[in-house]
Design a protein around this motif. Structure first.
Motif, short mmCIF file in Angstrom:
data_model
loop_
_atom_site.label_atom_id
_atom_site.label_comp_id
_atom_site.label_asym_id
_atom_site.label_seq_id
_atom_site.Cartn_x
_atom_site.Cartn_y
_atom_site.Cartn_z
N PHE A 238 1.18 -1.31 -0.05
CA PHE A 238 -0.02 -0.01 0.15
C PHE A 238 0.69 1.33 -0.10
N TYR A 239 2.20 1.03 0.11
CA TYR A 239 2.99 2.36 0.26
C TYR A 239 4.46 1.87 0.09
N ASN B 80 8.69 3.59 0.17
CA ASN B 80 9.47 4.86 0.03
C ASN B 80 11.04 4.43 -0.41
N PHE C 206 5.67 -1.53 2.12
CA PHE C 206 4.52 -1.74 3.21
C PHE C 206 3.38 -2.34 2.61
N GLU D 140 -0.01 -5.17 4.03
CA GLU D 140 -0.76 -5.69 4.98
C GLU D 140 -1.29 -7.44 4.67
N THR E 147 3.72 -11.38 14.32
CA THR E 147 2.24 -12.04 14.89
C THR E 147 1.31 -11.72 14.12
N THR F 295 -2.35 -11.18 14.33
CA THR F 295 -3.29 -11.22 15.21
C THR F 295 -4.93 -11.58 14.44
N ALA G 224 -7.81 -9.36 12.47
CA ALA G 224 -7.27 -8.09 12.24
C ALA G 224 -6.23 -8.01 11.18
N VAL G 225 -5.80 -6.91 10.81
CA VAL G 225 -5.02 -6.61 9.51
C VAL G 225 -3.68 -6.23 10.17
N THR G 226 -2.61 -6.99 9.71
CA THR G 226 -1.17 -6.90 10.08
C THR G 226 -0.51 -6.15 9.04
N ARG G 227 0.23 -5.09 9.49
CA ARG G 227 1.10 -4.04 8.68
C ARG G 227 2.66 -4.93 8.74
N ILE G 228 3.18 -5.10 7.55
CA ILE G 228 4.60 -5.67 7.58
C ILE G 228 5.29 -4.64 6.69
N VAL G 229 6.46 -4.09 7.24
CA VAL G 229 7.38 -3.18 6.53
C VAL G 229 8.76 -4.06 6.27
N GLY H 225 2.37 -3.12 13.25
CA GLY H 225 1.07 -3.36 14.02
C GLY H 225 -0.15 -3.71 13.28
N GLN H 226 -1.16 -3.50 14.00
CA GLN H 226 -2.52 -3.94 13.54
C GLN H 226 -3.60 -3.09 13.66
N ARG H 227 -4.50 -3.71 12.55
CA ARG H 227 -5.58 -2.72 12.61
C ARG H 227 -6.82 -3.64 12.70
N THR I 48 -10.32 -5.68 12.64
CA THR I 48 -11.18 -6.05 11.69
C THR I 48 -12.49 -5.65 12.30
#
Lengths: 355, 355, 355, 355
Positions: A282-283, A285, A290, A292, A315, A317, A320-325, C20-22, C24
């Motif tokens: 989604f992003y 640089n 980045f 999800e 993790t 969760t 939930a939606v987990t962001r990964i960099v 981190g998480q968002r 649902t």
């Protein structure tokens, strides 16, 4: 006059009792199968439990289960001074009660002996009273005659195996040789026995996970510590009593408790991939990318042992939606061990996140 | 062999079962009396309840109660096809179980008729089976013969009084005239009947508040909505079965549910003042005076109708210290109605904060 | 040396902060649109809020939101002795922070005047400092010049409208006539103004629902009482800043708080049907038919006013399967009012369950 | 016009803000002393924290604390682009705010250097800006000049001591020799350093336990996992700023976090006995004696290592009455180690229950 009171009271309660809810549990189906959430081990006042059989059905609906078996002991009935022995009582009381609530009630009982052979549940039986025999082998034979699925309960229970390690005794070998043993409990309440996985692979048996509840489910499995009761997940062709039975004899099961999933890789792997969706970046640089990962299930996944350059652990969760960099320098695949998905006594599931 | 298993199992469980806890409930004693927390109305599988009698005792300890009565119906026993009638079963099962846990178990039963006269609990009896009579009056007489405290249950229950308003019928008048009626439920589960307070004042009867639980206490009275089950608070000379009985016949009771306290002013007023401590001012400036009121009890108090110039209303949160800011111009006393302490059908307690 | 410490600390925190998480949130999309969960009204230390702008972004992710606007007051800045005025501070601090977390941050500010015209949020602006004008009309004009979506905040706030009823003053008429007003808050925190629905229909404006949070979200909207903060649901073509903006100017919104959904029928009706699935009968007997309705969303639906012969009311619990028992004599359709889905100031959604 | 708005808003909020509650924490006083619950380490937006200083005071009241110090970093101020440096800002904002709420606010700051010497809080100071010096020794000297209590923070923090083990460097020896070091953190948030106990005994320093909170207390220390924030318990002659200061310099402290209490035996032993009451036997039979122990405090006590014949371990649940069953053959005293009350780096409190 007494009769009149009873009729009035029953009338009042009918609608209140039959309408009601079944919780949604977020566990995915497998391609071609529907995932049935089941608990095949529980007690009522008809052996050494604390509650009436209908309570077990209400609890199951509240927990979102699809099927249960009430398995009162044949040989341990401490309340018999007040309750005359009737080994089919829970079944008689529960059969219609479950049917109108769309819960699959499996007729069962528990054969309760010292080790060996220990305790066994006979499931899908037709008359528990015919299984109450002096000789345990006669009991097994009577159960099998009724078409029973035979489950060995808590094989490493410390009251029977002080070192906590399940052992295959001669009588177990004989059961297996006869094709009379169909499953073994990996989870029983909060106890678990890793070696059971090896037994199940070796002898081609179904992994089972059950509560063995005697008291009240909601008081034992309280959030957030315990999250949910142990469940046997059965991959059935459809949500019906007969499909459930077919799937269990075919060994299509996994077990689920707290945040642990246990099952053969052929079920665990597609199950994991049905739970998650990896999004497009989604992003980005100069340095990083980045993206999800969405985990649509109630099970968190703990990914560990990432290869060099990738995040060491992630993790995912539950719900939930987990962001990964990710560093843009990374070219290695995102391959991980899923620490809480066991595919063997000492193995965990290995997966890849493809973004 | 079976016998052996049983003995082993019992041995294992003995220590686990007898040691245990009783929760502390923060409700003060009155000068000269100890405040006993009680629930005198509950059911088990021996009538239309869902649980074994020992569960009621375990629940009571968890709730910090001092005394309970298990009061299974004499005339409504829907489980009798599976459980032969034994009107003293719960008492037999519970007597020793309660004693070793320091809980006062009161022998009781419920006389269950249509209105009039409705439902009645006979408490402090010796044999419930002798009270199972065709004629309700015979039942009353048999109970009284055993020295029973007779409690009229949920007199405004809509299943029996469609308008929800309790009514004194001839049979109730006759009971009262005979001195056979000793208490009436003001609270029954989450229902309450304000008119009961007037009846109790007029006929000098004890106010009662009970759960009438059929299912599981922890599933019905869940935090934070319901906070606690309804209780009868009894002001006894000491914590014993006989003192409890004496106090109840003397009418020294209040009832407590959620954040409501209901009782005659002679008990409610000292109870309130035992709960709170008003501190000296901790700060003042040109215009204002600051002081604190400590509420050491589990009951919040909602003070309303302050006189002009004083704070219109003050909430004394349970187990907390509340700050109050007062204009220095105020000379009026801090007199308040305590909205949640009822001292009559339409009256609330009036108190003064003296700092 | 100080510089060194800072660099080390920042390095440590980077990964921890960005992954981190968002959560649902189970709210369905509408056909052709994605449902964005938004909160367009909140404060930070840069006006009269208690927290740093990044906290608002972290809270939004925890609540599963897709978009927020931080809208500090232009004219009420009680912390300015310690924090020099910078009307774009929250935007500057939050812009990149939100971007790498995949949260849409909308640049906004609050024009804060006495009534009329009251308080307004200018959303999708480019520079808040240019909107800080002495004349409120100049402020509106400056906002519109930047392409702002203008939202009238809490029009019935009792501090400004003692009777709690929103009123259209001349200045509001002028705004509407100019096409400068785009939405009105129906929900602001736990207050709501039914009349706003009529205004929005009459003038073709977007219904808005926001938290207006000053403190900490998790301390204000605690389970189980409040369940979630007020949200504006926006039906956008895709999950992006520009699509969000297009949808809002087009008025494609509903508002959601606790268990209430508020929106025009053209959105509310398909939204309801996307939430539920009616199953085929799973059981029937002589008298009755049994079927289930699955509600896959986080919103319970309270169905009332069933026609004669059908169940008078049905609660479709959130994330649960509800059993319904139907007399076989019933031929009437299962038509209901959904009590908690408002489609007008005094109208609720009418739906039919087809099994 | 702006001014008018501000005045109106402030007027509305005054009463709401000043009246309020302080939770009751059930921790006993020691004979001759009042136990003050304190947290001497926390941050706000004026360094790297997320909230305004008044939030820290509100949180403290909610947690039932008696005293706090806000200790923003002197050398780490990542928000300074938006907030000009004012090292006394939190004090200026909080002083009156705390006073009218009867909370003792201690003026403090954090000297923030790499290890050695690491981070230090200077408490009971008069002007933090005078302590912001290039040389750390100059900073210490300036703090001491103001009469500061100097606390060494998280001496085993892995960011500064990769092996997690606190070490006494030369500069610490010099501080100790000068009498400039007064306390060391044993607990910092959920980290703890057993070796600190040995340091405190050896150099006669106060044991400290603090939250070091940067975010929101209620989101970090959530029930039931964390129960409460870390606290320093100070045994003061009275509840006042000066008594607190005297007690801290005298080293009369213990630390409390979750279910752990840590303190020298001279404080820990009377503290334990103030928490519990052993009742007389309430029941006995041929074999056993039954008695109860009441734990009036919020701290559970885990008694272990009972002598032969007595119960091996007993849990005295917080705010509960625990039943104990004793064989009549037992003549040995009921002597136990209290596993969760530390009286040294490797020692726990030893107590006796006398019934």
């Amino acid at each position: 006059m007494k009769r009149l009171i009873i009729i009035v009271l029953l009338f009042v309660s009918l609608t209140a009792f039959v309408t009601g809810q079944r919780k949604t549990v977020n566990l995915p189906d497998l391609p071609g199968y529907v995932t049935l959430k089941c608990d095949f081990h529980m007690h009522t006042v008809f052996s050494d439990g604390d509650v009436w059989p209908t309570v077990r059905i209400d609890e199951a609906l509240r927990d979102g289960l699809d099927a249960i078996a009430i398995t009162d002991h044949l040989e341990y009935t401490p309340k018999k001074d007040f309750l005359p022995l009737d080994f089919n009582a829970a079944w008689k009381i529960g059969e219609e009660y479950a049917k109108v609530r769309n819960l699959i009630l499996v007729h069962g009982t528990e054969i309760t002996r010292k080790m060996p052979p220990g305790h066994f549940n006979a499931l899908f039986i037709t008359d528990a009273s015919l299984i109450a025999k002096d000789s345990v082998w006669d009991a097994f034979e009577a159960a099998i005659k009724q078409g029973a699925f035979l489950q060995w309960n808590h094989p490493g229970w410390k009251a029977q195996e002080p070192d906590g390690i399940p052992k295959i005794y001669d009588i177990h070998k004989k059961l297996i040789k006869n094709g009379w043993l169909h499953g073994i409990e990996f989870f029983n309440d909060s106890e678990y026995y890793p070696l059971v996985f090896t037994f199940c692979k070796q002898y081609n048996l179904a992994l089972m996970g059950n509560s063995d509840v005697h008291g009240t489910i909601s008081e034992i499995y309280t959030k957030p510590e315990n999250t949910n009761r142990p469940m046997t997940l059965v991959f059935a062709k459809e949500r019906s009593h007969d499909s459930l039975k077919e799937a269990m004899f075919a060994g299509r099961t996994m077990v689920y408790f707290r945040d642990m999933l246990v099952g053969k890789e052929e079920y665990a792997k597609p199950f994991f991939y049905q739970c998650i969706t990896v999004g497009k970046p989604f992003y980005d640089n100069d340095k990083s990318l980045f993206f999800e990962v969405t985990n649509k299930s109630d099970v968190p996944f703990y990914l560990v042992n990432g290869v060099a350059g990738t995040p060491a652990s992630i993790t995912l969760t539950a719900n939930a939606v987990t962001r990964i960099v990710l560093s843009k320098k990374v070219t290695a695949p995102l391959v991980y061990d899923v620490r809480n998905v066991l595919t063997g006594e000492k193995e965990v599931l290995r997966i890849e996140l493809k973004y």
